[in-house]
Design an enzyme around this catalytic site. Sequence first.
Site, short mmCIF file in Angstrom:
data_model
loop_
_atom_site.label_atom_id
_atom_site.label_comp_id
_atom_site.label_asym_id
_atom_site.label_seq_id
_atom_site.Cartn_x
_atom_site.Cartn_y
_atom_site.Cartn_z
N CYS A 45 0.83 -1.21 0.00
CA CYS A 45 0.00 0.00 0.00
C CYS A 45 0.86 1.25 0.00
CB CYS A 45 -0.94 -0.01 1.20
SG CYS A 45 -0.09 -0.04 2.79
N HIS A 306 -1.68 1.05 7.38
CA HIS A 306 -2.06 1.21 5.98
C HIS A 306 -1.77 2.62 5.52
CE1 HIS A 306 -4.11 0.10 2.36
NE2 HIS A 306 -5.20 0.80 2.57
N ASN A 327 -8.37 4.75 -1.41
CA ASN A 327 -7.81 3.48 -0.96
C ASN A 327 -7.23 2.73 -2.15
OD1 ASN A 327 -7.13 1.45 0.80
ND2 ASN A 327 -9.21 0.98 1.43
#
Length: 373
Positions: A45, A306, A327
């Site tokens: 990520c 994250h 995201n």
Amino acid sequence: MKNLFLFFGMLFASLSLFAQDAYQFTEVIDLEATPVISQGRTGTCWSFSTSSFLESEIMRITGKQIDLSEMYTVRNTYPKKAENFVMRQGKAQFSEGGLAHDVINSVADYGLVPQEAFSGLFVNEESHNHAEMVAVLSAMVDTYVENPGKKLSKKWRNAVDAVLDVYLGKNLNTFMYEGKQYTPDSFRNMTKIEPKDYLTITSFTHAPFYKQFILNIPDNWSYGRMYNVPLDEMMNTIDNALQKGFTVELDCDVSERTFSSKDGVAVIPKDSENDIKALQGLYPEMNITQEYRQDEFENFDTTDDHLMHITGVLHDQNGTKYYKVKNSWGNDETRTANGGYVYFSEAYMRLKTISIMVHKDALPKNTANKLSL
């Protein structure tokens, strides 16, 4: 009959109340960003979100929309992770994780390339799955630390590179883009991205404010330094950036039950009994103080989970502020809401943000002065 009318009256009132309390968002700021994509079965990520952040920066600076290669950065970061782990004799982090500054460091050292030049995928592969590659690399670096031959071979770095070649592809020296030949460095220069212009801001009281320090979290394997400011100033930095047209890179905790990609919201209800209900409707939220934020971090209730990309601001029907956060879990409507975006309440952002990255020009003037920038 009277009881029946009473029943339906109460039912109608309940439905009306529910409808009134269901989220109704209005966009206030919506900055340019590339489409939502999926990081697949990887822990990268940090590369996906920071690449998205840089894509927005390229649009802001040059007006060009370029799909950057996330895997080119991953390919060039793994050897550094292996070097750090082996030379520290296993007393360091070796995993898929990383932070935004790892991407900036890679851009400085290895340049940038477009997705079409280096996808990290081979024929018939449609999505990323690094489970096997990571298992192989982890076993290798563990072996080098154990040093079974009692004299570590100088070939180990080449072996790591060879594995990365097999799973992600050979590194690039030159490539074609829109009819022109580039090197990774010349392509970076064409995008006008200057790595030195980006800095990381955080807010914790165990280090002095208005100084840089190394935040000890597992994914800070490269020991990146961050500027520490009071919580209100960190939030003002996010707001100032967005108001001036700069998007913001975000490292945060998404392990809370009050974070939901499926519902598309992240909130901190004042009453924990409302944690699940608050994913679909308005409930009072906590007042997040600097002290409470610090306690949650030191208790490991707030962790580095994250990285995502802040691209805008919304208000609900009561005028409460939320942040539009991109995201990298894809945009499948059966699993995600808002086209793959999650709307963070201000309370959630205050509590669960580990750090942010911004262009230096996005800093409020008073904060920049205090940081001597």
